[in-house]
Enzyme design. Structure first.
Site, mmCIF file in Angstrom:
data_model
loop_
_atom_site.group_PDB
_atom_site.id
_atom_site.type_symbol
_atom_site.label_atom_id
_atom_site.label_comp_id
_atom_site.label_asym_id
_atom_site.label_seq_id
_atom_site.Cartn_x
_atom_site.Cartn_y
_atom_site.Cartn_z
ATOM 1 N N GLU A 39 24.013 7.301 -21.049
ATOM 2 C CA GLU A 39 23.457 6.466 -19.976
ATOM 3 C C GLU A 39 24.601 6.235 -19.003
ATOM 4 O O GLU A 39 25.529 5.493 -19.277
ATOM 5 C CB GLU A 39 22.952 5.134 -20.531
ATOM 6 C CG GLU A 39 22.180 4.366 -19.478
ATOM 7 C CD GLU A 39 22.249 2.858 -19.648
ATOM 8 O OE1 GLU A 39 21.442 2.160 -19.039
ATOM 9 O OE2 GLU A 39 23.125 2.373 -20.384
ATOM 10 N N ASP A 85 24.695 4.280 -24.889
ATOM 11 C CA ASP A 85 24.528 3.146 -23.987
ATOM 12 C C ASP A 85 25.765 2.945 -23.109
ATOM 13 O O ASP A 85 26.892 2.921 -23.615
ATOM 14 C CB ASP A 85 24.287 1.893 -24.842
ATOM 15 C CG ASP A 85 23.751 0.723 -24.051
ATOM 16 O OD1 ASP A 85 22.647 0.839 -23.507
ATOM 17 O OD2 ASP A 85 24.440 -0.322 -23.986
HETATM 18 O O1 ISL Z 1 18.670 -2.737 -16.572
HETATM 19 C C1 ISL Z 1 19.556 -2.976 -15.808
HETATM 20 C C2 ISL Z 1 19.358 -3.909 -14.726
HETATM 21 O O2 ISL Z 1 18.029 -4.250 -14.669
HETATM 22 C C3 ISL Z 1 20.822 -2.283 -15.891
HETATM 23 O O3 ISL Z 1 21.831 -2.924 -15.225
HETATM 24 C C4 ISL Z 1 21.173 -2.126 -17.354
HETATM 25 O O4 ISL Z 1 21.672 -3.324 -17.841
HETATM 26 C C5 ISL Z 1 22.169 -1.045 -17.472
HETATM 27 O O5 ISL Z 1 21.508 0.135 -17.091
HETATM 28 C C6 ISL Z 1 22.694 -0.904 -18.878
HETATM 29 O O6 ISL Z 1 21.648 -0.739 -19.787
HETATM 30 C C7 ISL Z 1 21.931 -0.592 -21.139
HETATM 31 O O7 ISL Z 1 22.863 -1.524 -21.616
HETATM 32 C C8 ISL Z 1 22.467 -2.887 -21.648
HETATM 33 C C9 ISL Z 1 21.068 -3.105 -22.200
HETATM 34 O O8 ISL Z 1 20.629 -4.397 -21.879
HETATM 35 C C10 ISL Z 1 20.076 -2.106 -21.671
HETATM 36 O O9 ISL Z 1 18.833 -2.277 -22.289
HETATM 37 C C11 ISL Z 1 20.659 -0.750 -21.936
HETATM 38 O O10 ISL Z 1 19.771 0.290 -21.616
HETATM 39 C C12 ISL Z 1 23.482 -3.581 -22.514
HETATM 40 O O11 ISL Z 1 23.575 -2.939 -23.748
#
Ligand code: ISL
Ligand code: CA
Length: 602
Positions: free
Chosen positions: A302, A248
């Site tokens: 990610e 993440d």
């Molecule tokens: O989904 C987003 C905006 O709509 C992105 O900014 C997202 O927050 C970003 O891609 C990071 O995502 C990951 O970390 C977040 C979590 O909320 C997401 O589900 C995860 O995939 C925090 O852990």
């Protein structure tokens, strides 16, 4: 001749002892390169993402769980995917549905027990599939033991596990409730979930950093103890037998500890400003040396804020960091900032071409157009009208499974599940939406109807509605009166039971595509070439591995198109098509709306 003395025998044994396990450890010879690529299982994999809260509820509490997943492993095996990415399954107070972890070594009680996890993992292995889990280590929950300690006092041993800073003097200087003058956050960093990224904590009169929700404090990776803790929890899950991690927001782990204010330009795209901190590569390399190098794992980061040009620095096979990352260029090609705009085919095609240019045989790619943070693929990149939902979902599957890079499918996309018909703020669960509503609608910045209309296209909750298993109440997801998030009402038409039984369904078509990809290495290691990059409705490309050549033709429009092939392209046979048409081997292809075909070339 004198018999050997006991001492001589003992000595001989002692000398032999270290060699006792006779199988000498000769390293396995590296497999031959294929088209310049080092072949590995994770390059050949087809990954399926499970969002556990929404997959299958086994005990009637309205929440998906691990035994629910175990009960559907045959469904996944039949689809043909061979790696499952499980979104967070750890103990969490669910401020952000599990992306806020309270205990990395415990299973979320709502999802089941560690025994349930072990049983699921055994079921996955039994079916010759693999499991990667979500590694969320940019931040923890504020209820994690480390943070509970950290906030207690400035000299707590866990204080430096997080970022604590004094506020800036407030020029207005109003006294706070304690009579002392109030302060402003240490800098102007915004949170992804609205407001400042700094939260004031009255216990020690300092602020802590949270790039995401207030309940997601950011870990301080500059503290070697934090890094050791992370490596140790990674080993815990690898030793159990998981096959790797989806990481993440991994480019955010290294911060500039001076926390300078962002410039107006940086504020415009603060995700980029947060990524790529001064020690990001050092930390990923250290993690690799300490953990990944010791196991046969797959890692996918990610990569929020990482440009395509920076990608080889993380995934290059000489870098010893990660195997691959998710770039957001394609999936975000239909957005202006946070707002939805329809995707444009030449732009999307140019992205895939750039990928093939920048990521050479030493940098592996991923292909995806949906996940738990994005709306449904068919509603976004396809056409979810009754006429075209099925062909366009099949067309998109054709593309994902024949492009260059490891494909990631999101649960429900194999059924052509669609966006949800949101009507009011009460229909949403996502903290991102709720915070943005407070910050934008309640303050009068954005009219409510405009805000909701945009979310209908962009909200993360579109993809988090429960899986549609059958036509029974709540789509067979749960026996509870109400699932945690409403089922899309179209479950009576769109559901797994109907599609598994229908040989013409999106599910069975996807299964055929997966089998095709796995049978022909040209789809994995073959060269990629877009043969008509400027065409606004046709996406046509080749995948070539030696003498094996395939042509993929996708009509990204609802209308029929007569497409004349260049004379250099000579069709041998039709491999697959998403429509039941005849006489498909002609030099002019008469394509129906959203038609997709795969040909073998001469
Ligand atoms: O989904 C987003 C905006 O709509 C992105 O900014 C997202 O927050 C970003 O891609 C990071 O995502 C990951 O970390 C977040 C979590 O909320 C997401 O589900 C995860 O995939 C925090 O852990
Ligand atoms: Ca449950």
């Amino acid at each position: 001749m004198k018999p050997p003395s006991l001492t001589t025998i003992a000595l001989a044994l002692a000398v032999l002892a270290p060699m006792a396990p006779v199988q000498a450890e000769t390293p396995a010879p590296a497999p031959a390169l294929i088209n310049g690529y080092q072949p590995t299982w994770w390059k050949e994999a087809v990954v399926y993402q499970v969002y556990p809260r929404s997959f299958k509820d086994s005990n009637g509490d309205g929440i998906g769980d691990i035994p629910g997943i175990t009960s559907k492993l045959d469904y996944l095996q039949k689809l043909g995917v061979n790696v499952i990415w499980l979104s967070p399954h750890y103990d969490s107070p669910n401020a952000d549905n599990g992306y806020d972890i309270r205990d990395y070594r415990k299973v979320m009680a709502e999802f089941g027990t560690m025994a349930d996890f072990d049983k699921m993992l055994a079921g996955i292995k039994q079916r010759h599939m693999r499991l990667i889990v979500d590694l969320v280590v940019n931040h923890t929950s504020d209820e994690h033991h480390w943070f509970v300690e950290s906030r207690k006092s400035k000299d707590n041993p866990y204080r430096d596990y997080y970022f604590w800073r004094d506020g800036k003097p407030d020029p207005a200087g109003k006294p706070g409730p304690d009579g002392k003058p109030t302060t402003l956050p240490p800098n102007n960093d915004p949170s992804f979930f609205s407001g400042s990224a700094w939260q004031f904590d009255p216990t020690t009169n300092q602020y802590y950093l949270h790039y995401f929700a207030v309940k997601q404090p950011d870990l301080n990776w500059d503290n070697p103890k934090v890094r050791e803790e992370v490596y140790s929890l990674m080993r815990f899950w690898l030793d159990k037998g998981v096959d790797g991690f989806r990481m993440d927001v991994i480019p955010l782990i290294s911060k500039n500890p001076a926390f300078p204010d962002l410039t107006p330009d940086q504020l415009h795209n603060y995700g980029n400003a947060y990524a790529n901190g001064p020690h990001m590569h050092d930390y990923l390399q250290e993690m690799n040396r300490n953990v990944m190098a010791k196991y046969d794992v797959m890692t996918v980061g990610e990569a929020l804020g990482i440009s395509l040009e920076q990608t080889p620095l993380i995934v290059g096979d000489n870098r010893h960091e990660l195997n691959m990352i998710f770039n957001f260029d394609a999936i975000r090609s239909n957005r202006t900032g946070r707002d939805f705009k329809p995707a444009d085919l030449p732009t999307l095609k140019a992205i895939y071409t750039r990928h093939a240019e920048v990521l050479d045989t030493h940098s592996w790619d991923t292909v995806f157009l949906s996940n738990h943070d994005n709306p449904r693929i068919v509603s976004t990149f396809g056409d979810d009208s009754p006429e075209f939902r099925v062909p366009s979902a099949k067309l998109l599957a054709t593309m994902l499974l024949t492009l260059r890079g490891t494909p990631f499918l999101y649960q429900g996309d194999e059924l052509g599940m669609t966006n949800y018909p949101f009507k009011s703020i009460a229909d949403f669960d996502d903290i991102e939406v709720k915070n943005a509503y407070k910050a934008n609608v309640l303050t009068g910045k954005i009219p409510e109807d405009v805000f909701i209309a945009n979310l209908r296209h962009t909200s993360r909750d579109n993809s988090r509605t429960p899986m549609q298993w059958d036509a029974s109440t709540n789509g067979g997801f749960t026996t509870a009166a109400k699932p945690w998030l409403a089922e899309n009402p179209n479950y009576t038409q769109i559901n797994a039971a109907a599609e598994v039984a229908d040989s013409n369904s999106i599910y069975n078509y996807t299964a055929k595509l997966i089998a095709l990809r796995r049978a022909h290495q040209a789809f994995v290691y073959g060269d990629y070439k877009d043969i008509d990059p400027d065409n606004k409705s046709i996406f046509i490309y080749t995948r070539t591995l030696g003498t094996e050549r395939y042509l993929v033709v996708l009509n990204f429009s609802p209308g029929p198109v007569a497409y004349t092939l260049p004379t250099s392209v000579k069709i041998n046979s039709l491999v697959m098509s998403n429509l039941d048409t005849t006489s498909l081997i002609t030099s002019t292809l008469n394509l129906a709306g959203w038609e997709a075909r795969i040909y073998k070339l001469q």
